[in-house]
Write a protein that holds these residues in place. Structure first.
Motif, PDB file in Angstrom:
ATOM      1  N   VAL A   1       2.138 -11.031   5.312  1.00  0.00           N
ATOM      2  CA  VAL A   1       3.340 -11.846   5.530  1.00  0.00           C
ATOM      3  C   VAL A   1       3.134 -13.268   5.012  1.00  0.00           C
ATOM      4  O   VAL A   1       4.007 -13.836   4.331  1.00  0.00           O
ATOM      5  CB  VAL A   1       3.699 -11.861   7.026  1.00  0.00           C
ATOM      6  N   LEU A   2       1.980 -13.853   5.295  1.00  0.00           N
ATOM      7  CA  LEU A   2       1.733 -15.232   4.884  1.00  0.00           C
ATOM      8  C   LEU A   2       1.639 -15.366   3.368  1.00  0.00           C
ATOM      9  O   LEU A   2       2.221 -16.280   2.766  1.00  0.00           O
ATOM     10  CB  LEU A   2       0.448 -15.753   5.539  1.00  0.00           C
ATOM     11  N   THR A   3       0.894 -14.480   2.730  1.00  0.00           N
ATOM     12  CA  THR A   3       0.744 -14.577   1.276  1.00  0.00           C
ATOM     13  C   THR A   3       2.043 -14.262   0.545  1.00  0.00           C
ATOM     14  O   THR A   3       2.362 -14.891  -0.468  1.00  0.00           O
ATOM     15  CB  THR A   3      -0.368 -13.629   0.791  1.00  0.00           C
TER      16      THR A   3
ATOM     17  N   PRO B   1      -4.843  -2.887  -0.795  1.00  0.00           N
ATOM     18  CA  PRO B   1      -6.276  -2.655  -0.530  1.00  0.00           C
ATOM     19  C   PRO B   1      -6.655  -2.872   0.932  1.00  0.00           C
ATOM     20  O   PRO B   1      -7.455  -2.113   1.484  1.00  0.00           O
ATOM     21  CB  PRO B   1      -6.970  -3.685  -1.435  1.00  0.00           C
ATOM     22  N   LEU B   2      -6.077  -3.897   1.563  1.00  0.00           N
ATOM     23  CA  LEU B   2      -6.390  -4.145   2.969  1.00  0.00           C
ATOM     24  C   LEU B   2      -5.910  -2.999   3.857  1.00  0.00           C
ATOM     25  O   LEU B   2      -6.609  -2.592   4.790  1.00  0.00           O
ATOM     26  CB  LEU B   2      -5.751  -5.456   3.419  1.00  0.00           C
ATOM     27  N   ALA B   3      -4.725  -2.485   3.564  1.00  0.00           N
ATOM     28  CA  ALA B   3      -4.189  -1.390   4.372  1.00  0.00           C
ATOM     29  C   ALA B   3      -5.040  -0.134   4.234  1.00  0.00           C
ATOM     30  O   ALA B   3      -5.357   0.537   5.229  1.00  0.00           O
ATOM     31  CB  ALA B   3      -2.743  -1.105   3.970  1.00  0.00           C
ATOM     32  N   TYR B   4      -5.425   0.197   3.005  1.00  0.00           N
ATOM     33  CA  TYR B   4      -6.280   1.369   2.795  1.00  0.00           C
ATOM     34  C   TYR B   4      -7.619   1.204   3.498  1.00  0.00           C
ATOM     35  O   TYR B   4      -8.149   2.152   4.110  1.00  0.00           O
ATOM     36  CB  TYR B   4      -6.496   1.602   1.299  1.00  0.00           C
ATOM     37  N   ALA B   5      -8.198   0.009   3.410  1.00  0.00           N
ATOM     38  CA  ALA B   5      -9.474  -0.240   4.074  1.00  0.00           C
ATOM     39  C   ALA B   5      -9.338  -0.138   5.583  1.00  0.00           C
ATOM     40  O   ALA B   5     -10.212   0.411   6.273  1.00  0.00           O
ATOM     41  CB  ALA B   5     -10.008  -1.621   3.681  1.00  0.00           C
ATOM     42  N   ALA B   6      -8.225  -0.646   6.131  1.00  0.00           N
ATOM     43  CA  ALA B   6      -8.026  -0.619   7.580  1.00  0.00           C
ATOM     44  C   ALA B   6      -7.896   0.803   8.105  1.00  0.00           C
ATOM     45  O   ALA B   6      -8.596   1.202   9.044  1.00  0.00           O
ATOM     46  CB  ALA B   6      -6.786  -1.446   7.948  1.00  0.00           C
TER      47      ALA B   6
ATOM     48  N   PHE C   1       6.490  -8.945  -4.820  1.00  0.00           N
ATOM     49  CA  PHE C   1       6.055  -7.557  -4.961  1.00  0.00           C
ATOM     50  C   PHE C   1       4.632  -7.482  -5.510  1.00  0.00           C
ATOM     51  O   PHE C   1       3.813  -6.699  -5.007  1.00  0.00           O
ATOM     52  CB  PHE C   1       7.018  -6.816  -5.887  1.00  0.00           C
ATOM     53  N   PHE C   2       4.323  -8.281  -6.516  1.00  0.00           N
ATOM     54  CA  PHE C   2       2.981  -8.253  -7.100  1.00  0.00           C
ATOM     55  C   PHE C   2       1.944  -8.694  -6.062  1.00  0.00           C
ATOM     56  O   PHE C   2       0.867  -8.100  -5.951  1.00  0.00           O
ATOM     57  CB  PHE C   2       2.929  -9.162  -8.332  1.00  0.00           C
ATOM     58  N   THR C   3       2.282  -9.725  -5.298  1.00  0.00           N
ATOM     59  CA  THR C   3       1.352 -10.189  -4.266  1.00  0.00           C
ATOM     60  C   THR C   3       1.150  -9.132  -3.198  1.00  0.00           C
ATOM     61  O   THR C   3       0.026  -8.894  -2.740  1.00  0.00           O
ATOM     62  CB  THR C   3       1.889 -11.482  -3.629  1.00  0.00           C
ATOM     63  N   TRP C   4       2.234  -8.489  -2.781  1.00  0.00           N
ATOM     64  CA  TRP C   4       2.125  -7.418  -1.805  1.00  0.00           C
ATOM     65  C   TRP C   4       1.263  -6.280  -2.324  1.00  0.00           C
ATOM     66  O   TRP C   4       0.434  -5.719  -1.594  1.00  0.00           O
ATOM     67  CB  TRP C   4       3.519  -6.908  -1.463  1.00  0.00           C
ATOM     68  N   LEU C   5       1.423  -5.940  -3.597  1.00  0.00           N
ATOM     69  CA  LEU C   5       0.667  -4.842  -4.184  1.00  0.00           C
ATOM     70  C   LEU C   5      -0.820  -5.166  -4.272  1.00  0.00           C
ATOM     71  O   LEU C   5      -1.679  -4.315  -4.007  1.00  0.00           O
ATOM     72  CB  LEU C   5       1.226  -4.523  -5.576  1.00  0.00           C
TER      73      LEU C   5
END
Length: 336
Positions: free
Chosen positions: A117-119, A136-141, A127-131
Motif C-alpha cells: 500500500v505504501l509503495t 515476490p513478497l506475497a509468494y515468499a509469505a 501496476f509496475f510497482t505492485w508487480l
C-alpha cells in the motif's frame, strides 16, 4: 445548603433561554456580527471543512486499511491451502526449521500488504510497482508460512465409540495419554490442539444456524486452529480398536489394535487409548528429522505392551509382558 424555589426557577429559565439562543444562533436567526458575517456562515464553513477532511483523509485511510485487512486474510487462507498440497502435507522436516519458517512467514504476511500500500501510493506506475514489490513478497509469505504450518507438531484426537458417536471425554483422554508417552518415554513435549475457548466458539457458531456466523467460524478455524495432526481411534469392541493417524487431512498410517485379553463386552477403552497413544507418538516422531523415536531394540508395539503391563496385575500383566518380549522376574520387575 438549600436553594429558594424562586432562585431555582430563575436558573432553569436562564438555562432554557441560553439553549434556545444557541440553537437560533447556529441556525442563522441572529444578527450580523461585527465583521459582517453571520454565524450560520461560520457553521457552514466548519461543515465544509469536515467534509473535505473526510473526503481527503479519512476515506483514503479507510480504503487503505480495508485493503490491508483483505490482503492479510487472503494471504493467510492461501498459506493454509498450501498445507494441503501433496508434496507439502506430509513433508519430513525438523521441528526447529518449521518454527523458523512460521516466524518468517507470519512476519512477511503482516508486512507485505503494508509495504504494498505504501509503495503503490507514492509510485508513478502503480501496476509496475505492485508487480515488482508485492508479488515476490506475497509468494515468499505464503510459501514459508504454508510449509511452516504444514510441519507443525500440534495434535488433536477424536475417539469414536461403538455406537458411531464421537466421545469428547475419551478424545481428551487420548490426548492426555499421548502426552504421557512423550513425557515418560520420549522425554519431550507434545503440542495439543487449539484452546477450548476457540472450539466452543466454533461449536456455538455452527449451532446458531446463521450463515454469517458459520462462515466466520470457518475462517477462524482455518486461520487460528491449525492442527495438522489428528489421532482418530474407532472403538470396535471392549478389546479392539482401529487407530488412524492423519496429517493435514490425509491418512498416513492405520493400525488395528487388539489387546487380546478379556472379552468383547469388557470396558477397556483406557487401555485401548493408551495403546493408540504409543502408535500416535511413533508416527509423529517418524515424520520429523529431529524426532526422538523409541529405542531401536523394541518397536512401538513392545513399548505399548510394556506400558500396559505397568497398570495390570496377575495373568494380565504377564500377558502384556510376554507380548512385549519381556519375562517377569520373581521380584515383580521385568527384563528383556
Amino acid at each position: 445548603m438549600s436553594t429558594a424555589p424562586g432562585t431555582r426557577r430563575w436558573t432553569r429559565a436562564t438555562i432554557a433561554t441560553s439553549a434556545a439562543g444557541g440553537v437560533l444562533a447556529l441556525s442563522g436567526c441572529v444578527a450580523v456580527t461585527d465583521d459582517g458575517t453571520r454565524l450560520s456562515d461560520w457553521t457552514t464553513s466548519v461543515g465544509a471543512g469536515w467534509d473535505r477532511f473526510v473526503t481527503e483523509v479519512l476515506a483514503p485511510v479507510g480504503n487503505a486499511l480495508f485493503a490491508i485487512l483483505v490482503a492479510w486474510l487472503a494471504l493467510a487462507v492461501v498459506a493454509r491451502l498450501i498445507t494441503l498440497i501433496p508434496g507439502i502435507r506430509n513433508l519430513r522436516m525438523a521441528r526447529r526449521t518449521g518454527a523458523v519458517l512460521r516466524a518468517i512467514g507470519w512476519t512477511l504476511l503482516v508486512l507485505t500488504p503494508i509495504i504494498t500500500v505504501l509503495t503503490t501510493a507514492f509510485a508513478e506506475d502503480n501496476f509496475f510497482t505492485w508487480l515488482i514489490v508485492s508479488t515476490p513478497l506475497a509468494y515468499a509469505a505464503v510459501g514459508t508460512l504454508g510449509v511452516g504450518l504444514a510441519t507443525r507438531s500440534r495434535l488433536d484426537a477424536k475417539v469414536i465409540t461403538t455406537d458411531g458417536e464421537a466421545n469428547e471425554a475419551w478424545s481428551i483422554d487420548a490426548l492426555l495419554q499421548v502426552r504421557k508417552v512423550y513425557s515418560e518415554e520420549l522425554r519431550g513435549h507434545m503440542q495439543q490442539s487449539g484452546s477450548a475457548d476457540l472450539s466452543e466458539f466454533i461449536t456455538l457458531a455452527d449451532r446458531s444456524g446463521s450463515g454469517i456466523a458459520s462462515a466466520i467460524a470457518w475462517v477462524v478455524q482455518v486461520l487460528f486452529n491449525a492442527t495438522p495432526w489428528l489421532l482418530q481411534v474407532t472403538i470396535l469392541d471392549g478389546r479392539s480398536a482401529v487407530a488412524t493417524m492423519r496429517r493435514n487431512g490425509v491418512a498416513i498410517g492405520e493400525r488395528e489394535l487388539d489387546l487380546a485379553w478379556g472379552d468383547a463386552d469388557a470396558d477397556q477403552h483406557r487401555r485401548l487409548l493408551a495403546f493408540a497413544a504409543v502408535f500416535a507418538a511413533a508416527e509423529m516422531e517418524s515424520r520429523y528429522r529431529d524426532g526422538r523415536g523409541f529405542d531401536r531394540s523394541e518397536g512401538w508395539e513392545a513399548v505399548a505392551m510394556r506400558r500396559l503391563a505397568r497398570s495390570a496385575k496377575g495373568d494380565e500383566r504377564g500377558h502384556y509382558l510376554a507380548r512385549a518380549g519381556v519375562a517377569a522376574t520373581p521380584t515383580g520387575r521385568w527384563r528383556r
